[in-house]
Each structure stands twice: as C-alpha cells, then as structure tokens.
Design a protein around this motif. Sequence first.
Motif, PDB file in Angstrom:
ATOM      1  N   ILE A 153       0.469  86.664  38.181  1.00  0.00           N
ATOM      2  CA  ILE A 153      -0.802  85.529  37.427  1.00  0.00           C
ATOM      3  C   ILE A 153      -0.301  85.041  36.255  1.00  0.00           C
ATOM      4  O   ILE A 153       0.566  86.359  35.414  1.00  0.00           O
ATOM      5  N   LYS A 154      -0.779  84.119  35.893  1.00  0.00           N
ATOM      6  CA  LYS A 154      -0.383  82.817  34.689  1.00  0.00           C
ATOM      7  C   LYS A 154      -0.772  83.659  33.933  1.00  0.00           C
ATOM      8  O   LYS A 154      -2.143  84.426  33.114  1.00  0.00           O
ATOM      9  N   GLY A 155      -0.080  83.972  32.753  1.00  0.00           N
ATOM     10  CA  GLY A 155      -0.683  84.465  31.531  1.00  0.00           C
ATOM     11  C   GLY A 155      -0.120  86.365  31.468  1.00  0.00           C
ATOM     12  O   GLY A 155      -0.230  87.309  30.525  1.00  0.00           O
ATOM     13  N   ALA A 156      -0.271  86.154  32.792  1.00  0.00           N
ATOM     14  CA  ALA A 156      -0.170  88.348  32.853  1.00  0.00           C
ATOM     15  C   ALA A 156       1.557  88.934  32.424  1.00  0.00           C
ATOM     16  O   ALA A 156       2.564  88.201  32.430  1.00  0.00           O
ATOM     17  N   ASN A 157       1.175  90.435  31.684  1.00  0.00           N
ATOM     18  CA  ASN A 157       3.226  90.748  31.518  1.00  0.00           C
ATOM     19  C   ASN A 157       3.622  92.201  32.647  1.00  0.00           C
ATOM     20  O   ASN A 157       4.062  92.249  31.794  1.00  0.00           O
ATOM     21  N   ILE A 158       2.298  92.491  33.309  1.00  0.00           N
ATOM     22  CA  ILE A 158       2.614  93.175  34.293  1.00  0.00           C
ATOM     23  C   ILE A 158       3.624  92.595  35.449  1.00  0.00           C
ATOM     24  O   ILE A 158       2.634  92.079  36.695  1.00  0.00           O
ATOM     25  N   HIS A 159       4.440  92.332  35.856  1.00  0.00           N
ATOM     26  CA  HIS A 159       5.753  91.680  36.607  1.00  0.00           C
ATOM     27  C   HIS A 159       6.330  92.472  37.702  1.00  0.00           C
ATOM     28  O   HIS A 159       7.011  92.469  38.437  1.00  0.00           O
ATOM     29  N   THR A 160       6.537  93.879  37.395  1.00  0.00           N
ATOM     30  CA  THR A 160       8.115  94.607  38.267  1.00  0.00           C
ATOM     31  C   THR A 160       7.697  95.970  37.876  1.00  0.00           C
ATOM     32  O   THR A 160       6.680  96.570  37.713  1.00  0.00           O
ATOM     33  N   ALA A 161       8.500  97.009  39.035  1.00  0.00           N
ATOM     34  CA  ALA A 161       7.693  98.724  39.120  1.00  0.00           C
ATOM     35  C   ALA A 161       7.475  99.582  37.777  1.00  0.00           C
ATOM     36  O   ALA A 161       7.014  99.772  37.866  1.00  0.00           O
ATOM     37  N   GLU A 162       8.952  99.162  36.989  1.00  0.00           N
ATOM     38  CA  GLU A 162       9.507  99.778  35.989  1.00  0.00           C
ATOM     39  C   GLU A 162       7.983  99.687  35.254  1.00  0.00           C
ATOM     40  O   GLU A 162       7.483 100.410  34.826  1.00  0.00           O
ATOM     41  N   GLU A 163       7.240  98.418  35.191  1.00  0.00           N
ATOM     42  CA  GLU A 163       6.545  98.307  33.513  1.00  0.00           C
ATOM     43  C   GLU A 163       5.263  98.464  34.225  1.00  0.00           C
ATOM     44  O   GLU A 163       4.404  98.689  34.013  1.00  0.00           O
ATOM     45  N   ALA A 164       4.678  98.001  35.821  1.00  0.00           N
ATOM     46  CA  ALA A 164       3.686  98.968  36.415  1.00  0.00           C
ATOM     47  C   ALA A 164       3.876 100.561  36.002  1.00  0.00           C
ATOM     48  O   ALA A 164       2.388 101.142  36.091  1.00  0.00           O
ATOM     49  N   ILE A 165       5.249 100.597  36.452  1.00  0.00           N
ATOM     50  CA  ILE A 165       5.253 102.861  36.074  1.00  0.00           C
ATOM     51  C   ILE A 165       3.961 102.984  35.152  1.00  0.00           C
ATOM     52  O   ILE A 165       3.665 103.730  34.828  1.00  0.00           O
ATOM     53  N   TRP A 166       4.877 102.008  33.496  1.00  0.00           N
ATOM     54  CA  TRP A 166       5.170 102.437  32.607  1.00  0.00           C
ATOM     55  C   TRP A 166       3.878 101.958  32.114  1.00  0.00           C
ATOM     56  O   TRP A 166       2.440 102.889  31.273  1.00  0.00           O
ATOM     57  N   ALA A 168       0.567 102.472  34.388  1.00  0.00           N
ATOM     58  CA  ALA A 168      -0.153 103.533  34.492  1.00  0.00           C
ATOM     59  C   ALA A 168       0.522 105.157  33.701  1.00  0.00           C
ATOM     60  O   ALA A 168      -1.152 105.525  33.282  1.00  0.00           O
ATOM     61  N   LEU A 169       1.355 104.993  33.209  1.00  0.00           N
ATOM     62  CA  LEU A 169       1.175 106.630  32.803  1.00  0.00           C
ATOM     63  C   LEU A 169       0.455 106.555  31.098  1.00  0.00           C
ATOM     64  O   LEU A 169       0.359 107.365  30.778  1.00  0.00           O
ATOM     65  N   VAL A 170       0.797 105.514  30.138  1.00  0.00           N
ATOM     66  CA  VAL A 170       0.401 105.130  28.974  1.00  0.00           C
ATOM     67  C   VAL A 170      -1.572 104.843  29.381  1.00  0.00           C
ATOM     68  O   VAL A 170      -2.223 105.617  28.843  1.00  0.00           O
ATOM     69  N   THR A 171      -1.517 104.159  30.285  1.00  0.00           N
ATOM     70  CA  THR A 171      -3.211 104.048  30.388  1.00  0.00           C
ATOM     71  C   THR A 171      -3.849 105.413  31.091  1.00  0.00           C
ATOM     72  O   THR A 171      -4.801 106.046  30.534  1.00  0.00           O
ATOM     73  N   ILE A 172      -3.209 105.471  32.234  1.00  0.00           N
ATOM     74  CA  ILE A 172      -3.886 107.497  32.321  1.00  0.00           C
ATOM     75  C   ILE A 172      -3.730 108.606  31.353  1.00  0.00           C
ATOM     76  O   ILE A 172      -4.302 109.632  30.987  1.00  0.00           O
ATOM     77  N   SER A 173      -3.082 108.551  30.698  1.00  0.00           N
ATOM     78  CA  SER A 173      -3.112 108.701  28.609  1.00  0.00           C
ATOM     79  C   SER A 173      -3.640 108.948  27.643  1.00  0.00           C
ATOM     80  O   SER A 173      -3.657 109.606  26.558  1.00  0.00           O
ATOM     81  N   THR A 174      -4.307 108.025  28.092  1.00  0.00           N
ATOM     82  CA  THR A 174      -5.082 107.539  27.066  1.00  0.00           C
ATOM     83  C   THR A 174      -4.486 106.200  25.673  1.00  0.00           C
ATOM     84  O   THR A 174      -5.037 107.123  24.675  1.00  0.00           O
ATOM     85  N   VAL A 175      -3.059 106.589  26.066  1.00  0.00           N
ATOM     86  CA  VAL A 175      -2.477 105.661  24.929  1.00  0.00           C
ATOM     87  C   VAL A 175      -2.561 104.913  24.245  1.00  0.00           C
ATOM     88  O   VAL A 175      -3.178 104.363  23.892  1.00  0.00           O
ATOM     89  N   GLY A 176      -2.215 104.281  25.613  1.00  0.00           N
ATOM     90  CA  GLY A 176      -2.627 102.814  25.566  1.00  0.00           C
ATOM     91  C   GLY A 176      -2.051 101.897  23.703  1.00  0.00           C
ATOM     92  O   GLY A 176      -2.071 101.538  23.480  1.00  0.00           O
ATOM     93  N   TYR A 177      -0.233 101.245  24.914  1.00  0.00           N
ATOM     94  CA  TYR A 177       0.412 101.255  23.332  1.00  0.00           C
ATOM     95  C   TYR A 177       0.060  99.572  23.126  1.00  0.00           C
ATOM     96  O   TYR A 177       0.447  99.083  22.067  1.00  0.00           O
ATOM     97  N   GLY A 178      -0.288  98.736  24.366  1.00  0.00           N
ATOM     98  CA  GLY A 178      -1.084  98.126  24.145  1.00  0.00           C
ATOM     99  C   GLY A 178       0.546  96.941  24.366  1.00  0.00           C
ATOM    100  O   GLY A 178       0.015  95.695  25.290  1.00  0.00           O
ATOM    101  N   ASP A 179       1.263  96.980  24.551  1.00  0.00           N
ATOM    102  CA  ASP A 179       2.427  96.259  25.210  1.00  0.00           C
ATOM    103  C   ASP A 179       2.158  95.524  26.677  1.00  0.00           C
ATOM    104  O   ASP A 179       3.420  94.594  26.813  1.00  0.00           O
ATOM    105  N   HIS A 180       1.886  96.746  27.496  1.00  0.00           N
ATOM    106  CA  HIS A 180       1.133  95.777  29.101  1.00  0.00           C
ATOM    107  C   HIS A 180       0.107  96.760  28.971  1.00  0.00           C
ATOM    108  O   HIS A 180      -0.446  97.269  28.867  1.00  0.00           O
ATOM    109  N   TYR A 181      -0.561  94.988  30.037  1.00  0.00           N
ATOM    110  CA  TYR A 181      -2.168  95.125  30.011  1.00  0.00           C
ATOM    111  C   TYR A 181      -2.990  94.391  30.764  1.00  0.00           C
ATOM    112  O   TYR A 181      -1.839  93.472  31.076  1.00  0.00           O
ATOM    113  N   PRO A 182      -3.486  94.574  31.463  1.00  0.00           N
ATOM    114  CA  PRO A 182      -4.215  93.868  32.354  1.00  0.00           C
ATOM    115  C   PRO A 182      -4.946  92.142  31.945  1.00  0.00           C
ATOM    116  O   PRO A 182      -5.181  92.558  30.916  1.00  0.00           O
ATOM    117  N   VAL A 183      -5.054  91.683  32.776  1.00  0.00           N
ATOM    118  CA  VAL A 183      -5.309  89.668  32.193  1.00  0.00           C
ATOM    119  C   VAL A 183      -6.309  89.767  33.371  1.00  0.00           C
ATOM    120  O   VAL A 183      -7.669  88.502  32.378  1.00  0.00           O
TER     121      VAL A 183
END
Length: 270
Positions: A153-166, A168-183
């Motif tokens: 998707i244009k403008g998306a920043n989740i394109h690889t398996a590692e980014e998707a797992i990362w 999911a980890l930061v989102t389920i832990s409610t940390v939310g670093y903001g380096d990867h997010y859905p658009v």
Amino acid sequence: MTQRRQLFDSTDGPEPFELAMMVLSLIAVTIMLFLAFGNLSAQTHKLLFFIDTAICIVFLGHFFYGLFRSKHKLHYLKHHWIDFVASIPVIEPLRTARLFQILRVVRLIRSSRSLLNRLIKQKKEATLASLLVAVFTILSLSSVMILMVESGIKGANIHTAEEAIWWALVTISTVGYGDHYPVTTAGHIIGGIVIITGVSFFGVISGYMASLFVAPDENEIKQSQREHREQIRQELHQALVRMENNQRQMEINQQQILAELAELKKSKSS
C-alpha cells in the motif's frame, strides 16, 4: 497396533499444558497447510515460517521439560517420541507428525470424564497454558493480517515479516513506539483489536501475579488439610479407645453385680 498404543498411551485426562500444546499444534498444522498450498507472497511465507519456528521451540521446550521431570525417562521417550519428531521445524515432511499430537490429546479428552474438574484443580497451570496460547494466537493472527492488508500500500511502512512481528509485539504490549503503524482502515481496525486484547491480556497477567503473592500457597493448604485429617483420625481413635474401655468396665461391673446376686441367693437359701 503397538505403534498406536505408543501414540495413545494414556487414558487419564490431559494436563492443561497438553491442551495448550494441542491448540498450538492446530495452529501449526494450519500454518503448514498455508505454507504448502497457499498462494502467498514471499514476506507472508517468511512470516508464517517464523511463527512456525517459534511454535516448534515451544514444543521442544515442553518435550524436554517433561523428559526432565519424568522419573522413567525411557518410558517417556517411548511414548512421546512423536512429540519430539513433530517439534523439528526445518524438516518439512516431519510437520505432518503434529497430526498425531492432536489425535493423542483428542483421545485423552474423550477418555476423560473429569476434564473440567482437572482444569479447576490445576488453576495455575491452566492459567499459564491459556496465556501461552493467547499470546501466540494474537501475535500470529495480528502480524499475518497486518502484513496482508498493509504490504504494497502506498505510504505504508509495514512491508516485511520482521516489521509485522515487531508491530504486533509493540502493539499488544501497548508500548507503541510509532516507528511502524498501519495506514489503511483495515489496519486501524486490526490495531484497535490488538490494543484491546493486549490490555486485557496484561490485565490477566497482573491478576495472576497478584494471586501468587496474595493467595495461600497450595502446598500449605494441602499440608493444613493433611494435619486436619490426621487430627480428626486421632480424635476418632481416642474416642473408640474410650468406648472400648467403658464397655470393658461395664462388663466387669456386670460380672460383679451377678456375683453379688449369686452370693445373696446362696446366703438366703442357707
């Protein structure tokens, strides 16, 4: 026939962690089917392989933990070798052995008439097993779904398996670093669901940890129950001893009375 007995070796009810391993086996078999027959992108295939490898590590840990605790290790190996074979992640044909894992636990469930009672008695194990299954299920589904809806998707920043797992980890832990997010809208919905489940998940963990410190230890409860039963047994024994002594004394008194009556009759007759 002998091999079948090895696969289905017990008629006792399954342990909570055995049920957890069955659920993870179902997830692993589903992943295996997608990897074998699904029309997947390279990154999705890579992500599923990562998840499958993580589940296999859990399987291996459970196998060696059971082997370490077993008093009869040869017997354990004889009846659980299929678990070890099914836990090897890198050999594709061996993954089908997980079907035998599922069948063995299903047979245990069918043969058990007190499954719910066993889970209630083993609350700690059941809670840990549920948390283990929950975290793997949430991480697996969320990472796969976010990669599928965001990748390409244009403008998306989740394109690889590692980014998707990362993510999911930061989102389920409610940390939310903001380096990867859905658009995308679908990605936002998935993220919201993961956040809600993450808050609930860690709420359960907090309650469980608090119960470990607040609730009395099970060993202490069992020891107190044993002492109470022993005290009751001793009191019953003492009561029985007193009753026997009283009965003997009554018999002695009765014999004395009969003897006195016999003497009285003899004295009157004389």
